[in-house]
Write a protein that holds these residues in place. Structure first.
Motif, mmCIF file in Angstrom:
data_model
loop_
_atom_site.group_PDB
_atom_site.id
_atom_site.type_symbol
_atom_site.label_atom_id
_atom_site.label_comp_id
_atom_site.label_asym_id
_atom_site.label_seq_id
_atom_site.Cartn_x
_atom_site.Cartn_y
_atom_site.Cartn_z
ATOM 1 N N PRO A 1 0.826 -1.214 0.000
ATOM 2 C CA PRO A 1 0.000 0.000 0.000
ATOM 3 C C PRO A 1 0.858 1.261 0.000
ATOM 4 O O PRO A 1 1.860 1.344 0.722
ATOM 5 C CB PRO A 1 -0.813 -0.121 1.296
ATOM 6 C CG PRO A 1 0.001 -1.038 2.170
ATOM 7 C CD PRO A 1 0.690 -1.985 1.248
ATOM 8 N N CYS B 1 -1.448 7.725 1.062
ATOM 9 C CA CYS B 1 -2.152 8.759 0.292
ATOM 10 C C CYS B 1 -1.651 10.148 0.680
ATOM 11 O O CYS B 1 -1.543 11.039 -0.166
ATOM 12 C CB CYS B 1 -3.655 8.645 0.550
ATOM 13 S SG CYS B 1 -4.657 9.927 -0.227
ATOM 14 N N ASP C 1 -1.258 9.717 6.533
ATOM 15 C CA ASP C 1 -0.848 8.342 6.841
ATOM 16 C C ASP C 1 0.485 8.328 7.571
ATOM 17 O O ASP C 1 0.729 7.482 8.430
ATOM 18 C CB ASP C 1 -0.724 7.531 5.549
ATOM 19 C CG ASP C 1 -2.035 7.443 4.800
ATOM 20 O OD1 ASP C 1 -2.972 6.855 5.355
ATOM 21 O OD2 ASP C 1 -2.129 7.973 3.681
ATOM 22 N N ASN D 1 -4.013 8.411 14.287
ATOM 23 C CA ASN D 1 -3.748 7.086 13.706
ATOM 24 C C ASN D 1 -2.755 7.186 12.543
ATOM 25 O O ASN D 1 -2.871 6.476 11.544
ATOM 26 C CB ASN D 1 -5.053 6.448 13.233
ATOM 27 C CG ASN D 1 -5.946 6.059 14.393
ATOM 28 O OD1 ASN D 1 -5.602 5.206 15.209
ATOM 29 N ND2 ASN D 1 -7.095 6.718 14.497
ATOM 30 N N SER D 2 -1.779 8.076 12.700
ATOM 31 C CA SER D 2 -0.734 8.226 11.689
ATOM 32 C C SER D 2 0.562 7.593 12.189
ATOM 33 O O SER D 2 0.827 7.552 13.393
ATOM 34 C CB SER D 2 -0.481 9.713 11.399
ATOM 35 O OG SER D 2 -1.654 10.362 10.977
ATOM 36 N N GLN E 1 0.130 -0.789 8.154
ATOM 37 C CA GLN E 1 -1.003 -0.150 7.493
ATOM 38 C C GLN E 1 -2.339 -0.795 7.832
ATOM 39 O O GLN E 1 -3.337 -0.113 8.061
ATOM 40 C CB GLN E 1 -0.788 -0.148 5.980
ATOM 41 C CG GLN E 1 -1.823 0.631 5.194
ATOM 42 C CD GLN E 1 -3.004 -0.224 4.742
ATOM 43 O OE1 GLN E 1 -2.892 -1.463 4.743
ATOM 44 N NE2 GLN E 1 -4.098 0.407 4.347
ATOM 45 N N SER E 2 -2.385 -2.122 7.869
ATOM 46 C CA SER E 2 -3.661 -2.796 8.142
ATOM 47 C C SER E 2 -4.169 -2.456 9.542
ATOM 48 O O SER E 2 -5.375 -2.249 9.745
ATOM 49 C CB SER E 2 -3.511 -4.310 7.983
ATOM 50 O OG SER E 2 -2.550 -4.820 8.884
ATOM 51 N N HIS F 1 -5.440 1.134 9.484
ATOM 52 C CA HIS F 1 -6.706 1.185 8.754
ATOM 53 C C HIS F 1 -7.860 0.737 9.653
ATOM 54 O O HIS F 1 -8.936 1.363 9.666
ATOM 55 C CB HIS F 1 -6.619 0.281 7.523
ATOM 56 C CG HIS F 1 -7.847 0.307 6.663
ATOM 57 N ND1 HIS F 1 -8.223 1.413 5.932
ATOM 58 C CD2 HIS F 1 -8.802 -0.645 6.436
ATOM 59 C CE1 HIS F 1 -9.352 1.143 5.292
ATOM 60 N NE2 HIS F 1 -9.720 -0.089 5.582
ATOM 61 N N LYS F 2 -7.657 -0.328 10.419
ATOM 62 C CA LYS F 2 -8.695 -0.807 11.336
ATOM 63 C C LYS F 2 -9.000 0.232 12.407
ATOM 64 O O LYS F 2 -10.149 0.468 12.769
ATOM 65 C CB LYS F 2 -8.261 -2.123 11.979
ATOM 66 C CG LYS F 2 -8.247 -3.310 11.026
ATOM 67 C CD LYS F 2 -7.735 -4.558 11.723
ATOM 68 C CE LYS F 2 -7.660 -5.735 10.753
ATOM 69 N NZ LYS F 2 -7.083 -6.943 11.394
ATOM 70 N N ARG G 1 -8.657 3.474 12.193
ATOM 71 C CA ARG G 1 -9.396 4.590 11.604
ATOM 72 C C ARG G 1 -10.867 4.222 11.383
ATOM 73 O O ARG G 1 -11.758 5.041 11.589
ATOM 74 C CB ARG G 1 -8.747 5.001 10.280
ATOM 75 C CG ARG G 1 -7.516 5.856 10.481
ATOM 76 C CD ARG G 1 -6.935 6.329 9.201
ATOM 77 N NE ARG G 1 -5.803 7.198 9.455
ATOM 78 C CZ ARG G 1 -4.910 7.553 8.556
ATOM 79 N NH1 ARG G 1 -5.030 7.108 7.323
ATOM 80 N NH2 ARG G 1 -3.911 8.352 8.858
ATOM 81 N N ASN G 2 -11.101 2.988 10.931
ATOM 82 C CA ASN G 2 -12.486 2.561 10.739
ATOM 83 C C ASN G 2 -13.252 2.546 12.055
ATOM 84 O O ASN G 2 -14.421 2.961 12.115
ATOM 85 C CB ASN G 2 -12.513 1.169 10.109
ATOM 86 C CG ASN G 2 -12.199 1.215 8.618
ATOM 87 O OD1 ASN G 2 -12.267 2.271 8.000
ATOM 88 N ND2 ASN G 2 -11.859 0.082 8.039
#
Length: 274
Positions: free
Chosen positions: A32, A35, A209, A230-231, A259-260, A263-264, A266-267
């Motif tokens: 990944p 961004c 990120d 969450n960076s 990253q995974s 990502h979790k 942030r969700n």
């Protein structure tokens, strides 16, 4: 003949470096790609003292470092870059130092928006965020012109945080929320997280990120406090003008490793605010 030979060597070395960089980025693209990468440009003045030059020259070398990293981020596929250029707190420095920074900022903005400049070459849109009314008027006018002239660019967004602190950003956003609700007759309605975020200076970009701060400092210094929970934080020991491609690569590799998980997180945070 000697000059031609030296020129040929320089071109060959440049071609080889470019090829190696493209190969490296192709390797990184298997995982990944971040961004949004944010930078705290720490160490320009210390670099100047280290090499016995004036502060203004240290900032100029730091600007060249930014241009190098922006080019690398573009080639890698990063879509947003944010740089912390000048804090509201920095206005407390010596007046002549603030004046020098304002003059240099004006010079660089005007240079960037030239027709043949890097912004057009790479399709970079500029966004200046912060309490812009605190800037010297020529700098503010140049910043507004840069945003207007690059508004149609879509390849990369360069966000310049100037006259900025997170506390000012959050206070400004809260005030805007209250004024907006009052204007629509909703004084009794509670302010939601989404309302605040909509009025943030940094609403022009997703949360970063990666946040990279040079000089080995691990403080955020009132920068993106709301957006970086969450960076990935990375603090190489080099001074900002010394930062290079390998520091960016190392940051991206570490981002890909976690990253995974980020990502979790942030969700979960997004769902908890709904």
């Amino acid at each position: 003949m000697e000059k031609q030979s030296n020129s040929l060597v320089v071109r060959l070395v440049g071609s080889l470096v470019g090829y190696m960089r493209r190969f490296l980025f192709r390797f990184l693209s298997v995982g990944p790609i971040p961004c949004h990468v944010a930078f705290i440009l720490d160490g320009n003045r210390r670099y100047a003292r280290k090499w016995k030059m004036d502060d203004r020259m240290g900032y100029k070398v730091g600007f060249l470092a930014l241009m190098r990293l922006m080019r690398c981020c573009h080639e890698l596929g990063v879509k947003y870059i944010t740089v912390y250029v000048f804090s509201i707190e920095n206005f407390k420095r010596r007046p002549e130092e603030v004046q020098n920074v304002m003059e240099l900022m004006l010079e660089k903005i005007e240079g960037l928006i030239k027709e043949e400049g890097i912004l057009n070459q790479y399709g970079v849109r500029m966004e200046f965020v912060g309490n812009l009314k605190l800037l010297a008027e020529p700098v503010r006018i140049a910043a507004e012109k840069a945003m207007r002239l690059t508004a149609h660019h879509k390849s990369l967004v360069l966000v310049v945080a100037v006259a900025y602190t997170s506390t000012d950003e959050i206070t400004h956003a809260a005030q805007e929320c209250c004024q907006d609700k009052a204007a629509h007759g909703n004084q009794q309605q509670l302010v939601e997280v989404a309302d605040v975020e909509r009025h943030m200076y940094m609403a022009v970009a997703p949360d970063p990120d990666i946040l990279l701060r040079t000089s080995g400092e691990t403080r955020l210094s009132n920068f993106l406090l709301w957006q970086t929970s969450n960076s990935l934080l990375y603090s190489p020991a080099v001074l900002w003008p010394e930062v290079g491609l390998h520091h960016l690569v190392w940051a991206v590799l570490n981002f890909q490793r976690v990253q995974s998980y980020l990502h979790k997180r942030r969700n979960c945070l997004y769902l908890s605010t709904q």
